[in-house]
Motif scaffolding. Structure first.
Motif, PDB file in Angstrom:
ATOM      1  N   ARG A 228     -43.824 -63.219 -10.845  1.00 50.39           N
ATOM      2  CA  ARG A 228     -44.698 -63.441  -9.692  1.00 50.39           C
ATOM      3  C   ARG A 228     -45.123 -64.902  -9.583  1.00 50.39           C
ATOM      4  NH1 ARG A 228     -48.448 -58.277 -10.947  1.00 50.39           N
ATOM      5  NH2 ARG A 228     -49.000 -57.780  -8.826  1.00 50.39           N
ATOM      6  N   THR A 229     -45.229 -65.575 -10.711  1.00 51.62           N
ATOM      7  CA  THR A 229     -45.661 -66.977 -10.684  1.00 51.62           C
ATOM      8  C   THR A 229     -44.488 -67.952 -10.756  1.00 51.62           C
ATOM      9  OG1 THR A 229     -45.951 -67.007 -13.092  1.00 51.62           O
ATOM     10  CG2 THR A 229     -47.879 -66.421 -11.756  1.00 51.62           C
ATOM     11  N   ALA A 230     -43.276 -67.432 -10.872  1.00 57.84           N
ATOM     12  CA  ALA A 230     -42.093 -68.297 -10.931  1.00 57.84           C
ATOM     13  C   ALA A 230     -41.854 -68.945  -9.565  1.00 57.84           C
ATOM     14  CB  ALA A 230     -40.873 -67.495 -11.356  1.00 57.84           C
ATOM     15  N   ALA A 231     -41.144 -70.030  -9.584  1.00 55.95           N
ATOM     16  CA  ALA A 231     -40.905 -70.796  -8.360  1.00 55.95           C
ATOM     17  C   ALA A 231     -39.790 -70.209  -7.498  1.00 55.95           C
ATOM     18  CB  ALA A 231     -40.565 -72.243  -8.726  1.00 55.95           C
ATOM     19  N   GLU A 232     -39.146 -69.135  -7.934  1.00 55.00           N
ATOM     20  CA  GLU A 232     -38.011 -68.578  -7.190  1.00 55.00           C
ATOM     21  C   GLU A 232     -38.268 -67.126  -6.781  1.00 55.00           C
ATOM     22  OE1 GLU A 232     -34.378 -69.132  -9.305  1.00 55.00           O
ATOM     23  OE2 GLU A 232     -34.801 -71.231  -9.721  1.00 55.00           O
ATOM     24  N   PRO A 233     -39.065 -66.901  -5.724  1.00 54.32           N
ATOM     25  CA  PRO A 233     -39.355 -65.522  -5.324  1.00 54.32           C
ATOM     26  C   PRO A 233     -38.116 -64.770  -4.857  1.00 54.32           C
ATOM     27  CG  PRO A 233     -40.233 -67.062  -3.720  1.00 54.32           C
ATOM     28  CD  PRO A 233     -39.742 -67.875  -4.875  1.00 54.32           C
ATOM     29  N   GLN A 234     -37.092 -65.484  -4.413  1.00 56.13           N
ATOM     30  CA  GLN A 234     -35.880 -64.812  -3.953  1.00 56.13           C
ATOM     31  C   GLN A 234     -35.163 -64.103  -5.102  1.00 56.13           C
ATOM     32  OE1 GLN A 234     -36.468 -68.067  -3.840  1.00 56.13           O
ATOM     33  NE2 GLN A 234     -34.722 -69.249  -4.588  1.00 56.13           N
ATOM     34  N   ALA A 235     -35.316 -64.592  -6.311  1.00 57.52           N
ATOM     35  CA  ALA A 235     -34.674 -63.960  -7.470  1.00 57.52           C
ATOM     36  C   ALA A 235     -35.608 -62.992  -8.193  1.00 57.52           C
ATOM     37  CB  ALA A 235     -34.202 -65.030  -8.446  1.00 57.52           C
ATOM     38  N   GLY A 236     -36.913 -63.186  -8.085  1.00 60.85           N
ATOM     39  CA  GLY A 236     -37.869 -62.380  -8.836  1.00 60.85           C
ATOM     40  C   GLY A 236     -37.764 -60.891  -8.554  1.00 60.85           C
ATOM     41  N   PHE A 237     -37.678 -60.540  -7.281  1.00 63.12           N
ATOM     42  CA  PHE A 237     -37.601 -59.122  -6.909  1.00 63.12           C
ATOM     43  C   PHE A 237     -36.362 -58.468  -7.503  1.00 63.12           C
ATOM     44  CE2 PHE A 237     -35.707 -56.016  -3.974  1.00 63.12           C
ATOM     45  CZ  PHE A 237     -36.647 -55.004  -4.081  1.00 63.12           C
ATOM     46  N   PHE A 238     -35.216 -59.098  -7.337  1.00 62.28           N
ATOM     47  CA  PHE A 238     -33.961 -58.522  -7.821  1.00 62.28           C
ATOM     48  C   PHE A 238     -33.927 -58.463  -9.352  1.00 62.28           C
ATOM     49  CE2 PHE A 238     -32.776 -60.163  -3.584  1.00 62.28           C
ATOM     50  CZ  PHE A 238     -32.403 -58.957  -3.002  1.00 62.28           C
ATOM     51  N   THR A 239     -34.472 -59.475  -9.996  1.00 62.83           N
ATOM     52  CA  THR A 239     -34.524 -59.489 -11.465  1.00 62.83           C
ATOM     53  C   THR A 239     -35.376 -58.339 -11.974  1.00 62.83           C
ATOM     54  OG1 THR A 239     -34.215 -61.881 -11.537  1.00 62.83           O
ATOM     55  CG2 THR A 239     -35.217 -60.860 -13.473  1.00 62.83           C
ATOM     56  N   PHE A 240     -36.546 -58.153 -11.383  1.00 61.90           N
ATOM     57  CA  PHE A 240     -37.451 -57.089 -11.824  1.00 61.90           C
ATOM     58  C   PHE A 240     -36.841 -55.714 -11.567  1.00 61.90           C
ATOM     59  CE2 PHE A 240     -41.608 -54.715 -11.371  1.00 61.90           C
ATOM     60  CZ  PHE A 240     -41.898 -54.733 -12.726  1.00 61.90           C
ATOM     61  N   PHE A 241     -36.243 -55.526 -10.409  1.00 60.05           N
ATOM     62  CA  PHE A 241     -35.588 -54.264 -10.066  1.00 60.05           C
ATOM     63  C   PHE A 241     -34.533 -53.933 -11.128  1.00 60.05           C
ATOM     64  CE2 PHE A 241     -34.721 -51.437  -6.334  1.00 60.05           C
ATOM     65  CZ  PHE A 241     -33.616 -50.757  -6.830  1.00 60.05           C
ATOM     66  N   ALA A 242     -33.695 -54.901 -11.450  1.00 59.38           N
ATOM     67  CA  ALA A 242     -32.632 -54.688 -12.440  1.00 59.38           C
ATOM     68  C   ALA A 242     -33.207 -54.380 -13.822  1.00 59.38           C
ATOM     69  CB  ALA A 242     -31.712 -55.903 -12.492  1.00 59.38           C
ATOM     70  N   GLN A 243     -34.311 -55.022 -14.169  1.00 58.61           N
ATOM     71  CA  GLN A 243     -34.917 -54.771 -15.478  1.00 58.61           C
ATOM     72  C   GLN A 243     -35.494 -53.365 -15.571  1.00 58.61           C
ATOM     73  OE1 GLN A 243     -37.530 -58.143 -15.761  1.00 58.61           O
ATOM     74  NE2 GLN A 243     -36.017 -59.346 -16.864  1.00 58.61           N
ATOM     75  N   ILE A 244     -36.071 -52.883 -14.487  1.00 63.40           N
ATOM     76  CA  ILE A 244     -36.600 -51.515 -14.481  1.00 63.40           C
ATOM     77  C   ILE A 244     -35.459 -50.518 -14.681  1.00 63.40           C
ATOM     78  CG2 ILE A 244     -37.705 -49.727 -13.081  1.00 63.40           C
ATOM     79  CD1 ILE A 244     -39.332 -51.991 -11.746  1.00 63.40           C
ATOM     80  N   VAL A 245     -34.349 -50.745 -13.998  1.00 60.20           N
ATOM     81  CA  VAL A 245     -33.195 -49.849 -14.127  1.00 60.20           C
ATOM     82  C   VAL A 245     -32.650 -49.881 -15.557  1.00 60.20           C
ATOM     83  CG1 VAL A 245     -30.820 -49.427 -13.355  1.00 60.20           C
ATOM     84  CG2 VAL A 245     -32.613 -49.967 -11.680  1.00 60.20           C
ATOM     85  N   ALA A 246     -32.531 -51.067 -16.124  1.00 58.60           N
ATOM     86  CA  ALA A 246     -32.033 -51.186 -17.501  1.00 58.60           C
ATOM     87  C   ALA A 246     -32.971 -50.479 -18.474  1.00 58.60           C
ATOM     88  CB  ALA A 246     -31.871 -52.654 -17.872  1.00 58.60           C
ATOM     89  N   ASP A 247     -34.262 -50.603 -18.257  1.00 58.42           N
ATOM     90  CA  ASP A 247     -35.232 -49.965 -19.139  1.00 58.42           C
ATOM     91  C   ASP A 247     -35.173 -48.447 -19.021  1.00 58.42           C
ATOM     92  OD1 ASP A 247     -37.532 -50.412 -21.014  1.00 58.42           O
ATOM     93  OD2 ASP A 247     -38.498 -49.159 -19.498  1.00 58.42           O
ATOM     94  N   ALA A 248     -34.878 -47.946 -17.831  1.00 53.76           N
ATOM     95  CA  ALA A 248     -34.801 -46.496 -17.625  1.00 53.76           C
ATOM     96  C   ALA A 248     -33.757 -45.873 -18.539  1.00 53.76           C
ATOM     97  CB  ALA A 248     -34.479 -46.191 -16.164  1.00 53.76           C
ATOM     98  N   ALA A 249     -32.642 -46.539 -18.700  1.00 54.06           N
ATOM     99  CA  ALA A 249     -31.585 -46.005 -19.557  1.00 54.06           C
ATOM    100  C   ALA A 249     -32.038 -45.963 -21.013  1.00 54.06           C
ATOM    101  CB  ALA A 249     -30.328 -46.859 -19.424  1.00 54.06           C
ATOM    102  N   ARG A 250     -32.800 -46.959 -21.441  1.00 55.77           N
ATOM    103  CA  ARG A 250     -33.226 -47.035 -22.840  1.00 55.77           C
ATOM    104  C   ARG A 250     -34.315 -46.026 -23.185  1.00 55.77           C
ATOM    105  NH1 ARG A 250     -32.597 -52.692 -21.915  1.00 55.77           N
ATOM    106  NH2 ARG A 250     -34.785 -52.908 -21.433  1.00 55.77           N
TER     107      ARG A 250
END
Length: 193
Positions: free
Chosen positions: A74-96
């Motif tokens: 949320r505080t990073a300078a690249e909001p265009q990547a933040g949403f997609f990064t977080f979405f992907a991390q949630i999906v990866a965590d779901a499998a674990r």
């Protein structure tokens, strides 16, 4: 000093428990977890009275890590990547965490109820990241939280229940993300409006 030792022991137990559960599944024994953590069984039971309490703590700790990452994004300078990064991390965590949530549900623990506060924080973080990405034109403006949550749930369920290799899941997420991005035509019309 005692509190920092207790916190260190708790962290070691959570790390060891997650590793043992990943290897042995629900048959994992508490004494093996204690041995791997380098603590006595008594220490393990002082922190976690039952396996279910331990499993719930692991799931909670994983969500806390995701929330920390969301705060960083949320505080990073690249909001265009933040949403997609977080979405992907949630999906990866779901499998674990599938084994853990299965164990908790099997023991009659309502995971959703236990984590109501964390779930609300996750939704808020995801909404903030979505809106930031939309403000910079990285996500279609017609995508709301309802659609985002439906897509996230579907992707997470696929990661949890499917036996897909990592590259297949990565490609599936890439296709999903392409659908969330504005098309060139809609981006042009938004700029001229």
């Amino acid at each position: 000093m005692i509190r920092s030792d207790a916190a260190r022991n708790r962290a070691k137990v959570l790390t060891a428990a997650e590793a043992v559960l990943g290897e042995q599944g629900l048959a994992a024994r508490m004494d093996e977890i204690a041995r791997r953590a380098g603590v006595g069984v008594g220490t393990l039971y002082r922190h976690f009275a039952t396996k279910e309490v331990l499993y719930a703590a692991i799931v909670s700790a994983r969500v806390d890590l995701l929330l920390e990452e969301a705060a960083r994004l949320r505080t990073a300078a690249e909001p265009q990547a933040g949403f997609f990064t977080f979405f992907a991390q949630i999906v990866a965590d779901a499998a674990r965490k599938k084994t853990l949530t299965d164990a908790l549900q099997g023991a009659g623990v309502d995971v959703k109820a236990e984590q109501a506060d964390q779930r609300a924080q996750m939704r808020e973080a995801l909404a903030d990241l979505l809106h930031a990405a939309q403000r910079v034109g990285a996500v279609r403006p017609d995508v709301g939280m309802s659609e985002t949550l439906a897509l996230l749930r579907g992707a997470s369920m696929a990661a949890e229940t499917g036996d897909y290799p990592g590259p297949v899941l990565d490609q599936a997420l890439a296709v999903l993300f392409d659908g969330l991005r504005p098309s060139a035509a809609s981006a042009e019309s938004a700029q001229t409006a």
